[in-house]
Design a protein around this motif. Structure first.
Motif, PDB file in Angstrom:
ATOM      1  N   THR A 167       0.978  -1.135  -0.044  1.00 19.17           N
ATOM      2  CA  THR A 167      -0.164  -0.006   0.113  1.00 19.17           C
ATOM      3  C   THR A 167       1.006   1.053  -0.030  1.00 19.17           C
ATOM      4  O   THR A 167       2.000   1.314   0.045  1.00 19.17           O
ATOM      5  N   GLY A 168       0.230   2.592  -0.116  1.00 20.15           N
ATOM      6  CA  GLY A 168       0.802   3.665  -0.212  1.00 20.15           C
ATOM      7  C   GLY A 168       1.672   3.806   1.234  1.00 20.15           C
ATOM      8  O   GLY A 168       2.595   4.721   1.308  1.00 20.15           O
ATOM      9  N   ALA A 169       1.067   3.157   2.133  1.00 15.80           N
ATOM     10  CA  ALA A 169       1.619   3.231   3.486  1.00 15.80           C
ATOM     11  C   ALA A 169       3.030   2.345   3.938  1.00 15.80           C
ATOM     12  O   ALA A 169       3.157   2.265   4.884  1.00 15.80           O
ATOM     13  N   GLY A 170       3.050   1.588   2.797  1.00 11.68           N
ATOM     14  CA  GLY A 170       4.118   0.607   3.079  1.00 11.68           C
ATOM     15  C   GLY A 170       3.836  -0.628   3.658  1.00 11.68           C
ATOM     16  O   GLY A 170       4.723  -1.325   4.268  1.00 11.68           O
ATOM     17  N   VAL A 171       2.533  -1.082   3.704  1.00  8.23           N
ATOM     18  CA  VAL A 171       1.930  -2.239   4.335  1.00  8.23           C
ATOM     19  C   VAL A 171       1.630  -3.141   3.290  1.00  8.23           C
ATOM     20  O   VAL A 171       1.327  -3.142   2.258  1.00  8.23           O
ATOM     21  N   LEU A 172       2.252  -4.441   3.513  1.00  9.88           N
ATOM     22  CA  LEU A 172       2.096  -5.751   2.833  1.00  9.88           C
ATOM     23  C   LEU A 172       0.900  -6.135   2.844  1.00  9.88           C
ATOM     24  O   LEU A 172      -0.030  -6.332   3.866  1.00  9.88           O
ATOM     25  N   ILE A 173       0.291  -6.354   1.477  1.00  7.57           N
ATOM     26  CA  ILE A 173      -1.266  -7.047   1.071  1.00  7.57           C
ATOM     27  C   ILE A 173      -0.886  -8.641   1.029  1.00  7.57           C
ATOM     28  O   ILE A 173      -0.011  -9.018   0.215  1.00  7.57           O
ATOM     29  N   PRO A 174      -1.363  -9.244   2.195  1.00  5.28           N
ATOM     30  CA  PRO A 174      -1.300 -10.679   2.068  1.00  5.28           C
ATOM     31  C   PRO A 174      -1.556 -11.407   0.798  1.00  5.28           C
ATOM     32  O   PRO A 174      -2.600 -10.870   0.123  1.00  5.28           O
ATOM     33  N   THR A 175      -0.999 -12.581   0.335  1.00  4.12           N
ATOM     34  CA  THR A 175      -1.232 -13.123  -0.884  1.00  4.12           C
ATOM     35  C   THR A 175      -2.318 -14.143  -0.512  1.00  4.12           C
ATOM     36  O   THR A 175      -2.533 -14.848   0.606  1.00  4.12           O
ATOM     37  N   ASP A 176      -3.312 -14.338  -1.380  1.00  2.00           N
ATOM     38  CA  ASP A 176      -4.226 -15.550  -1.724  1.00  2.00           C
ATOM     39  C   ASP A 176      -3.453 -16.642  -2.060  1.00  2.00           C
ATOM     40  O   ASP A 176      -2.962 -16.694  -3.275  1.00  2.00           O
ATOM     41  N   GLU A 177      -3.716 -17.904  -1.330  1.00  2.54           N
ATOM     42  CA  GLU A 177      -2.739 -18.889  -1.674  1.00  2.54           C
ATOM     43  C   GLU A 177      -3.400 -20.060  -2.296  1.00  2.54           C
ATOM     44  O   GLU A 177      -3.071 -21.140  -2.811  1.00  2.54           O
ATOM     45  N   LYS A 178      -4.833 -19.939  -1.911  1.00  4.53           N
ATOM     46  CA  LYS A 178      -5.734 -21.132  -2.630  1.00  4.53           C
ATOM     47  C   LYS A 178      -6.425 -20.688  -3.815  1.00  4.53           C
ATOM     48  O   LYS A 178      -7.322 -19.794  -3.886  1.00  4.53           O
ATOM     49  N   PRO A 179      -6.281 -21.534  -4.734  1.00  3.81           N
ATOM     50  CA  PRO A 179      -7.085 -20.943  -6.176  1.00  3.81           C
ATOM     51  C   PRO A 179      -8.475 -21.180  -6.048  1.00  3.81           C
ATOM     52  O   PRO A 179      -9.189 -20.475  -6.546  1.00  3.81           O
ATOM     53  N   SER A 180      -8.895 -22.128  -5.080  1.00  4.73           N
ATOM     54  CA  SER A 180     -10.457 -22.550  -4.895  1.00  4.73           C
ATOM     55  C   SER A 180     -11.014 -21.416  -4.064  1.00  4.73           C
ATOM     56  O   SER A 180     -12.137 -20.658  -4.413  1.00  4.73           O
ATOM     57  N   GLU A 181     -10.193 -20.714  -3.449  1.00  6.79           N
ATOM     58  CA  GLU A 181     -10.877 -19.553  -2.703  1.00  6.79           C
ATOM     59  C   GLU A 181     -10.952 -18.150  -3.416  1.00  6.79           C
ATOM     60  O   GLU A 181     -11.650 -17.437  -3.090  1.00  6.79           O
ATOM     61  N   VAL A 182      -9.975 -18.031  -4.408  1.00  7.98           N
ATOM     62  CA  VAL A 182      -9.932 -16.935  -5.398  1.00  7.98           C
ATOM     63  C   VAL A 182     -11.310 -17.236  -6.203  1.00  7.98           C
ATOM     64  O   VAL A 182     -11.912 -16.277  -6.860  1.00  7.98           O
ATOM     65  N   PHE A 183     -11.373 -18.498  -6.663  1.00 12.90           N
ATOM     66  CA  PHE A 183     -12.486 -18.535  -7.533  1.00 12.90           C
ATOM     67  C   PHE A 183     -13.596 -18.500  -6.855  1.00 12.90           C
ATOM     68  O   PHE A 183     -14.915 -17.895  -7.587  1.00 12.90           O
ATOM     69  N   ARG A 184     -13.964 -18.774  -5.631  1.00 14.71           N
ATOM     70  CA  ARG A 184     -15.053 -18.459  -4.797  1.00 14.71           C
ATOM     71  C   ARG A 184     -15.110 -17.022  -4.680  1.00 14.71           C
ATOM     72  O   ARG A 184     -16.584 -16.432  -4.869  1.00 14.71           O
ATOM     73  N   ARG A 185     -14.243 -16.315  -4.372  1.00  9.79           N
ATOM     74  CA  ARG A 185     -14.361 -14.880  -4.320  1.00  9.79           C
ATOM     75  C   ARG A 185     -14.960 -14.113  -5.650  1.00  9.79           C
ATOM     76  O   ARG A 185     -15.497 -13.181  -5.741  1.00  9.79           O
ATOM     77  N   LEU A 186     -14.239 -14.730  -6.604  1.00 11.06           N
ATOM     78  CA  LEU A 186     -14.785 -14.284  -8.234  1.00 11.06           C
ATOM     79  C   LEU A 186     -16.135 -14.563  -8.519  1.00 11.06           C
ATOM     80  O   LEU A 186     -17.030 -13.693  -9.103  1.00 11.06           O
ATOM     81  N   PHE A 187     -16.814 -15.766  -8.065  1.00 13.60           N
ATOM     82  CA  PHE A 187     -17.907 -16.388  -8.851  1.00 13.60           C
ATOM     83  C   PHE A 187     -18.923 -16.946  -7.861  1.00 13.60           C
ATOM     84  O   PHE A 187     -20.249 -16.816  -8.304  1.00 13.60           O
ATOM     85  N   LEU A 188     -18.680 -17.230  -6.753  1.00  7.44           N
ATOM     86  CA  LEU A 188     -19.814 -17.663  -5.842  1.00  7.44           C
ATOM     87  C   LEU A 188     -20.597 -16.749  -5.175  1.00  7.44           C
ATOM     88  O   LEU A 188     -19.939 -16.013  -4.237  1.00  7.44           O
ATOM     89  N   GLN A 189     -21.587 -16.661  -5.048  1.00 13.89           N
ATOM     90  CA  GLN A 189     -22.476 -15.735  -4.400  1.00 13.89           C
ATOM     91  C   GLN A 189     -22.970 -16.419  -3.224  1.00 13.89           C
ATOM     92  O   GLN A 189     -23.639 -17.493  -3.188  1.00 13.89           O
ATOM     93  N   GLY A 190     -22.970 -15.935  -1.989  1.00 13.23           N
ATOM     94  CA  GLY A 190     -23.598 -16.215  -0.714  1.00 13.23           C
ATOM     95  C   GLY A 190     -25.035 -16.420  -0.853  1.00 13.23           C
ATOM     96  O   GLY A 190     -25.639 -15.515  -1.703  1.00 13.23           O
ATOM     97  N   SER A 191     -25.806 -16.942   0.142  1.00 14.28           N
ATOM     98  CA  SER A 191     -27.119 -16.877   0.227  1.00 14.28           C
ATOM     99  C   SER A 191     -27.423 -15.625   0.894  1.00 14.28           C
ATOM    100  O   SER A 191     -26.620 -14.614   1.420  1.00 14.28           O
ATOM    101  N   LYS A 192     -28.726 -15.106   0.754  1.00 13.24           N
ATOM    102  CA  LYS A 192     -29.254 -13.826   1.246  1.00 13.24           C
ATOM    103  C   LYS A 192     -28.933 -13.670   2.606  1.00 13.24           C
ATOM    104  O   LYS A 192     -28.521 -12.539   2.934  1.00 13.24           O
ATOM    105  N   ALA A 193     -29.040 -14.753   3.510  1.00 14.17           N
ATOM    106  CA  ALA A 193     -28.691 -14.656   5.015  1.00 14.17           C
ATOM    107  C   ALA A 193     -27.230 -14.256   4.944  1.00 14.17           C
ATOM    108  O   ALA A 193     -26.813 -13.455   5.851  1.00 14.17           O
ATOM    109  N   GLU A 194     -26.380 -15.030   4.173  1.00 13.93           N
ATOM    110  CA  GLU A 194     -24.897 -14.834   4.386  1.00 13.93           C
ATOM    111  C   GLU A 194     -24.422 -13.505   3.851  1.00 13.93           C
ATOM    112  O   GLU A 194     -23.645 -12.632   4.381  1.00 13.93           O
TER     113      GLU A 194
END
Length: 442
Positions: A167-194
């Motif tokens: 970041t602009g403040a020199g803070v590390l942004i942690p890496t996403d390590e699991k392809p499955s989690e990246v996929f879920r972030r991109l495409f999987l919508q949670g339920s209305k309650a979630e």
């Protein structure tokens, strides 16, 4: 350029908001609207209609230099491909290879990978503080055009210790390590309650930030100059987080893109390094296809990788151990097999991106792919003469741009050229001295 059938890909793409969206970026300061901003806003509108992107990949153990670089006297457009580049020969007119480049004063061996996209000097020194990476610099300016301002990916990364994104403040942004989690972030919508529960959590976080800002502002009159500077930096971070929380809350209820691609299965064995790299390339490509983001970084943390699996080769030693080969023929043979595996994955990535039409061009034509390392030679830990390959993205390629291997040329100049290709009015980044000499836009 011919386009083959793209195969299973995205079948629906939703419109995205033009409101500023800062979810994983660094510090950004809001300014009042000024007449001088109009040209930049016009460029931003054009960027929204014709997206350009950056994929930056760093292998922090580099490659065997004599197998990667073309001969010193083989330069320009008619250069002879090196053994590694021969594996990319189908794309030779679509990439440029550089020799004799470095990040000025970025030393320190392995810690230099944290500076691959920042070019902050002396990362191995005591009290070192990093600066903003090129992806986050761009995300602060055009990240609001997509659901995710950026994605920070990694393979076998020592989490919390290494990243390409800062970041602009020199803070590390942690890496996403699991392809499955990246996929879920991109495409999987949670339920209305979630979704509702997540919105409530975001609102709670925003209220906490408000309270913290109120409390700390009351201290300001009692502090000295140095403490005021530190407090102002902290409050800037708080305000930035408030903006990100507000925008994230809006995006939570927006439908995600739909894909026919199946969710990947994560390799559990660190030795499956190459398979994980392949999957991360796929996730980056899918993110670009859906315009979910326009900035992706991928750190291939070879330092902490064991004896990895490479198709058609027997790798007996750990990756890091092999990099300190001492010219041992057996280790060199294993390293060459690993490096060749990387080149074959790049060849596959380029081919896949070229097969995805986008308007009158392709995904490859609109994506700048930077591949390289923070080490010029892992055997000796030198950070000069970095192996850099730059592909796609709307530049005139097919060249070997050879600079002085003793008195290196600043690699941050390439970053300025990349930012300008995004349509950003930038003439300086880190230790740059201008744009990349010899590299022209198509």
């Amino acid at each position: 350029m011919s386009h083959s059938n793209p195969g299973p890909a995205i079948i629906t793409r939703r419109a995205v908001s033009r409101r500023q969206f800062l979810r994983t970026t660094g510090v950004a300061l809001g300014l009042p609207f000024l007449d001088a901003m109009l040209p930049a806003l016009a460029k931003a509108e054009a960027a929204a209609a014709e997206p350009r992107r950056i994929l930056a990949v760093c292998n922090n153990l580099g490659v065997l230099p004599d197998k990667f670089f073309p001969a010193a006297d083989s330069t320009g457009r008619g250069y002879k491909l090196s053994p590694y580049l021969e594996l990319l020969k189908a794309h030779r007119d679509d990439f440029t290879v550089f020799s004799g480049v470095w990040h000025p004063d970025v030393d320190g061996g392995h810690p230099a990978d944290n500076c691959f996209l920042t070019a902050a000097p002396h990362p191995g020194s005591g009290g070192f503080r990093n600066t903003i990476s090129i992806d986050q610099f761009a995300a602060e300016r055009i990240g609001h055009l997509t659901r995710f301002p950026s994605l920070t990916l990694g393979v076998n990364v020592q989490r919390g210790q290494r990243s390409l994104s800062w970041t602009g403040a020199g803070v590390l942004i942690p890496t996403d390590e699991k392809p499955s989690e990246v996929f879920r972030r991109l495409f999987l919508q949670g339920s209305k309650a979630e979704v509702d529960a997540q919105v409530r959590r975001l609102k709670l976080g925003e209220s906490i930030m408000d309270a913290l800002a109120d409390q700390t502002q009351s201290l300001e009159k009692k502090l000295g100059g140095r403490d005021k500077e530190r407090l102002d930096q902290y409050l800037t971070g708080v305000r930035d987080l408030e903006k990100r929380l507000e925008s994230a809350r809006e995006w939570e209820k927006r439908p995600k893109p739909v894909t026919q691609v199946e969710q990947p299965v994560d390799p559990n064995d660190p030795r499956e390094y190459m398979e994980k790299t392949r999957l991360m390339y796929d996730m980056a490509r899918l993110a670009f296809e859906t315009d979910s983001t326009r900035m992706v970084t991928l750190l291939l943390d070879s330092v902490s990788s064991p004896a990895i699996q490479v198709e058609g080769a027997e790798i007996k030693d750990g990756y890091h151990s092999l990099s300190h080969h001492g010219k041992n023929p057996g280790k060199l043979q294993q390293l060459e097999a690993i490096d060749s595996g990387h080149m074959k994955l790049l060849d596959r990535l380029f081919t896949e991106m070229k097969a995805r039409p986008e308007g009158g061009s392709t995904l490859f034509d609109r994506t700048m792919v930077l591949y390289g390392s923070n080490l010029g030679n892992a055997n000796t830990h030198v950070t000069t003469n970095l192996p850099i390959l730059f592909a796609g993205g709307g530049f005139k390629h097919g060249h070997h741009l050879a600079f002085d291997t003793q008195k290196n040329y600043p690699l941050p100049n390439l970053f300025v050229s990349m930012l300008q290709r995004l349509g950003l009015p930038v003439d300086k980044f880190a230790t740059s001295t201008g744009t990349m000499r010899g590299l022209e836009m198509a």
